[in-house]
Design a protein around this motif. Structure first.
Motif, PDB file in Angstrom:
ATOM      1  N   LEU A  46      67.457  11.992  75.455  1.00 30.20           N
ATOM      2  CA  LEU A  46      69.057  12.270  75.935  1.00 30.20           C
ATOM      3  C   LEU A  46      69.419  13.673  75.763  1.00 30.20           C
ATOM      4  CD1 LEU A  46      69.936   9.524  76.832  1.00 30.20           C
ATOM      5  CD2 LEU A  46      68.412   9.068  74.762  1.00 30.20           C
ATOM      6  N   GLN A  49      67.540  15.973  79.591  1.00 27.32           N
ATOM      7  CA  GLN A  49      67.568  14.692  80.244  1.00 27.32           C
ATOM      8  C   GLN A  49      66.131  14.392  81.164  1.00 27.32           C
ATOM      9  OE1 GLN A  49      71.578  13.778  81.694  1.00 27.32           O
ATOM     10  NE2 GLN A  49      72.152  13.289  79.665  1.00 27.32           N
ATOM     11  N   SER A  59      65.243  17.175  68.396  1.00 27.37           N
ATOM     12  CA  SER A  59      65.179  16.571  67.176  1.00 27.37           C
ATOM     13  C   SER A  59      65.461  15.087  67.567  1.00 27.37           C
ATOM     14  CB  SER A  59      66.287  17.137  66.224  1.00 27.37           C
ATOM     15  OG  SER A  59      67.403  17.300  66.865  1.00 27.37           O
ATOM     16  N   LEU A  60      66.423  14.818  68.502  1.00 29.68           N
ATOM     17  CA  LEU A  60      66.647  13.277  68.684  1.00 29.68           C
ATOM     18  C   LEU A  60      65.358  12.485  69.201  1.00 29.68           C
ATOM     19  CD1 LEU A  60      68.767  10.949  68.829  1.00 29.68           C
ATOM     20  CD2 LEU A  60      69.611  11.751  71.055  1.00 29.68           C
ATOM     21  N   LEU A  64      63.323   9.609  67.734  1.00 27.49           N
ATOM     22  CA  LEU A  64      63.308   8.333  68.672  1.00 27.49           C
ATOM     23  C   LEU A  64      61.591   7.883  68.852  1.00 27.49           C
ATOM     24  CD1 LEU A  64      65.519   8.902  71.797  1.00 27.49           C
ATOM     25  CD2 LEU A  64      65.350   6.668  70.363  1.00 27.49           C
ATOM     26  N   TYR A  89      71.313   2.826  74.722  1.00 28.28           N
ATOM     27  CA  TYR A  89      71.618   3.995  75.625  1.00 28.28           C
ATOM     28  C   TYR A  89      71.788   3.619  76.984  1.00 28.28           C
ATOM     29  CZ  TYR A  89      70.716   6.962  71.656  1.00 28.28           C
ATOM     30  OH  TYR A  89      70.547   7.679  70.314  1.00 28.28           O
ATOM     31  N   GLY A  90      71.630   2.391  77.212  1.00 25.88           N
ATOM     32  CA  GLY A  90      71.751   1.824  78.812  1.00 25.88           C
ATOM     33  C   GLY A  90      70.323   2.109  79.554  1.00 25.88           C
ATOM     34  N   PHE A  92      69.848   4.131  81.911  1.00 31.00           N
ATOM     35  CA  PHE A  92      69.702   5.711  81.902  1.00 31.00           C
ATOM     36  C   PHE A  92      68.597   6.253  81.150  1.00 31.00           C
ATOM     37  CE2 PHE A  92      70.945  10.024  81.209  1.00 31.00           C
ATOM     38  CZ  PHE A  92      70.742  10.664  82.552  1.00 31.00           C
TER      39      PHE A  92
ATOM     40  N   LEU B  33      77.140   9.254  78.496  1.00 34.36           N
ATOM     41  CA  LEU B  33      76.591   7.924  78.887  1.00 34.36           C
ATOM     42  C   LEU B  33      77.505   6.796  78.580  1.00 34.36           C
ATOM     43  CD1 LEU B  33      73.053   8.169  77.212  1.00 34.36           C
ATOM     44  CD2 LEU B  33      73.817   8.815  79.522  1.00 34.36           C
ATOM     45  N   PRO B  34      77.278   5.445  79.416  1.00 34.18           N
ATOM     46  CA  PRO B  34      78.104   4.481  79.001  1.00 34.18           C
ATOM     47  C   PRO B  34      78.063   3.936  77.622  1.00 34.18           C
ATOM     48  CG  PRO B  34      76.261   3.779  80.296  1.00 34.18           C
ATOM     49  CD  PRO B  34      76.266   5.347  80.230  1.00 34.18           C
ATOM     50  N   MET B  36      77.347   1.426  75.289  1.00 32.32           N
ATOM     51  CA  MET B  36      76.614   0.346  75.445  1.00 32.32           C
ATOM     52  C   MET B  36      77.277  -0.714  74.276  1.00 32.32           C
ATOM     53  SD  MET B  36      74.571   0.425  77.846  1.00 32.32           S
ATOM     54  CE  MET B  36      73.293  -0.860  77.549  1.00 32.32           C
ATOM     55  N   TRP B 103      74.720  13.342  60.162  1.00 37.00           N
ATOM     56  CA  TRP B 103      73.589  13.247  60.963  1.00 37.00           C
ATOM     57  C   TRP B 103      72.588  14.258  60.835  1.00 37.00           C
ATOM     58  CZ3 TRP B 103      73.607  14.134  66.910  1.00 37.00           C
ATOM     59  CH2 TRP B 103      72.482  13.156  67.382  1.00 37.00           C
ATOM     60  N   ARG B 104      71.403  14.018  60.443  1.00 30.10           N
ATOM     61  CA  ARG B 104      70.309  14.936  60.795  1.00 30.10           C
ATOM     62  C   ARG B 104      70.438  16.073  59.998  1.00 30.10           C
ATOM     63  NH1 ARG B 104      66.274  16.607  63.028  1.00 30.10           N
ATOM     64  NH2 ARG B 104      64.690  15.078  63.578  1.00 30.10           N
ATOM     65  N   SER B 131      68.356   9.796  61.721  1.00 28.78           N
ATOM     66  CA  SER B 131      68.984   9.329  63.251  1.00 28.78           C
ATOM     67  C   SER B 131      68.723   7.832  63.089  1.00 28.78           C
ATOM     68  CB  SER B 131      68.423  10.054  64.361  1.00 28.78           C
ATOM     69  OG  SER B 131      68.580  11.376  64.194  1.00 28.78           O
ATOM     70  N   ARG B 132      68.590   7.110  62.044  1.00 29.69           N
ATOM     71  CA  ARG B 132      68.526   5.612  62.342  1.00 29.69           C
ATOM     72  C   ARG B 132      69.672   5.062  62.705  1.00 29.69           C
ATOM     73  NH1 ARG B 132      63.194   3.574  61.505  1.00 29.69           N
ATOM     74  NH2 ARG B 132      62.541   5.417  62.369  1.00 29.69           N
ATOM     75  N   ILE B 135      71.119   6.421  66.187  1.00 29.82           N
ATOM     76  CA  ILE B 135      70.433   5.806  67.454  1.00 29.82           C
ATOM     77  C   ILE B 135      71.033   4.406  67.677  1.00 29.82           C
ATOM     78  CG2 ILE B 135      68.315   4.839  68.033  1.00 29.82           C
ATOM     79  CD1 ILE B 135      66.850   7.158  66.783  1.00 29.82           C
ATOM     80  N   GLY B 138      73.716   4.422  69.458  1.00 28.83           N
ATOM     81  CA  GLY B 138      73.706   5.335  70.803  1.00 28.83           C
ATOM     82  C   GLY B 138      74.462   6.709  70.963  1.00 28.83           C
ATOM     83  N   THR B 140      74.343  10.583  71.344  1.00 29.95           N
ATOM     84  CA  THR B 140      73.411  11.637  71.978  1.00 29.95           C
ATOM     85  C   THR B 140      73.644  12.902  71.580  1.00 29.95           C
ATOM     86  OG1 THR B 140      74.750  11.568  73.734  1.00 29.95           O
ATOM     87  CG2 THR B 140      73.342  10.090  74.091  1.00 29.95           C
TER      88      THR B 140
END
Lengths: 158, 184
Positions: A46, A49, A59-60, A64, A89-90, A92, B33-34, B36, B103-104, B131-132, B135, B138, B140
């Motif tokens: 993300l 992209q 890092s993200l 993941l 995240y959808g 995407f 992003l949408p 969610m 975060w992080r 990041s639990r 994430i 959602g 980013t």
């Protein structure tokens, strides 16, 4: 000179196996690790992209990857892991877009265009076949004219 | 319409449809992003407290019974530094409890030190080094801010540093609406 050339080639073509997955992330079970790699390759990073999380050093992406592995270890199926990430995240996040109502044109569009093209070609050639032998502006012979032509030819043969 | 006209107009129509798609698609920001989670309960999470701040930490059940903000920040995040004065001012007005996910952080001291230095507008803060929670929400990038209603349902996500204008035009009206829906 030769040395420098070799050195240059080395620099240009040698690259370490571009692996973003850190050694400490890799699972002991090779089958599970293979599944994790497989899933990671389909998930978008993300942050950067156009990379998958398997390729990315962000890092993200790393977090993941670890999450994917932890879930697999906890007994999730591949689909369950992917569904979890998509729920956060959808669509995407999937590098390969799923087939649904929003992506219908994306998936079906190219085939429709090919079919439309084939129809256009077929129409074009059918039109050409009927008019190929005739000069522009000329009409095909009517029944009466064809009969007269046959008569003339028969007369000439006699 | 003759056949010839159709042959001429059909590709033009297809082209115009494509132009329409691109005109919309290419002007969208792909980093937005949408949300969610909109309309869904906050995800389950349970974070340990920041070292030396308190001993309660932050978990999803803390978000029940009040309209709250959940702010995602990190001491490494420059935009969070930009946002911080606004959050401090918001805290002073005492309008809404602000909770946070730190975060992080690579260093356990980094988060608490950052809050000591720039001020601490938060009610509850949880440490999320792996990041639990981020994430699960959602997230980013930081900062992101979530508006959670009394039932613990996520109503809105704001991406980027919160500021006066975003507060007035987006969050405040929504909070007022939530308050009239279920007054305390």
């Amino acid at each position: 000179m030769r040395f420098y050339l070799c050195a240059l080639l080395f620099v240009v073509f040698w690259s370490p196996a571009g692996l973003a997955v850190n050694p400490d992330e890799i699972l002991k079970d090779p089958a599970l690790e293979a599944r994790a790699r497989d899933i990671s390759k389909g998930l978008r990073c993300l942050v950067c992209q156009n990379q998958s999380i398997d390729d990315s050093d962000a890092s993200l992406a790393k977090d993941l990857r670890v999450l994917v592995r932890d879930r697999l270890r906890a007994g999730d199926s591949n689909e369950q892991v992917v569904t979890y990430v998509v729920s956060r995240y959808g669509d995407f996040v999937l590098l390969k877009p799923p087939f649904n109502s929003a992506t219908l044109i994306l998936w079906v569009g190219p085939f429709l265009l090919v079919i439309a093209g084939l129809i256009a070609i077929a129409l074009f050639f059918r039109k050409n076949q009927t008019t190929a032998a005739l000069p522009t502006g000329a009409k095909p012979l009517s029944k009466a004219e064809e009969k007269r032509l046959a008569d003339l030819l028969a007369e000439a043969e006699q | 319409m003759t056949k010839k006209q159709i042959f001429f107009i059909a590709p033009l129509l297809v082209f115009l449809v494509l132009v329409g798609y691109f005109a919309v698609g290419l002007t969208r920001d792909p980093s937005v992003l949408p949300n969610m989670l909109a309309g869904k309960p906050v995800p389950e999470f349970s974070l340990v407290p920041l070292q030396g701040r308190d001993s309660v930490g932050f978990k999803n059940t803390d978000l029940l019974n009040d309209i709250t903000l959940v702010n995602v920040f990190g001491s490494w995040c420059v935009a969070c530094r930009v946002e911080h004065p606004f959050l401090m001012a918001l805290k002073k007005q005492n309008l809404i409890p602000i909770h946070a996910i730190d975060w992080r952080e690579e260093d356990k001291q980094a988060g608490p030190q950052w809050l000591k230095r720039y001020g601490d507008p938060y009610s509850r803060v949880g440490d999320d080094p792996k990041s639990r929670a981020a994430i699960a929400f959602g997230v980013t990038g930081a900062p992101e801010t979530f508006l959670v209603d009394k039932k613990g349902v996520v109503r809105f996500k704001y991406i980027g540093p919160l500021n006066d204008e975003a507060w007035r035009t987006q969050l405040q009206p929504l909070i007022e609406k939530l308050r009239t829906e279920s007054p305390s």
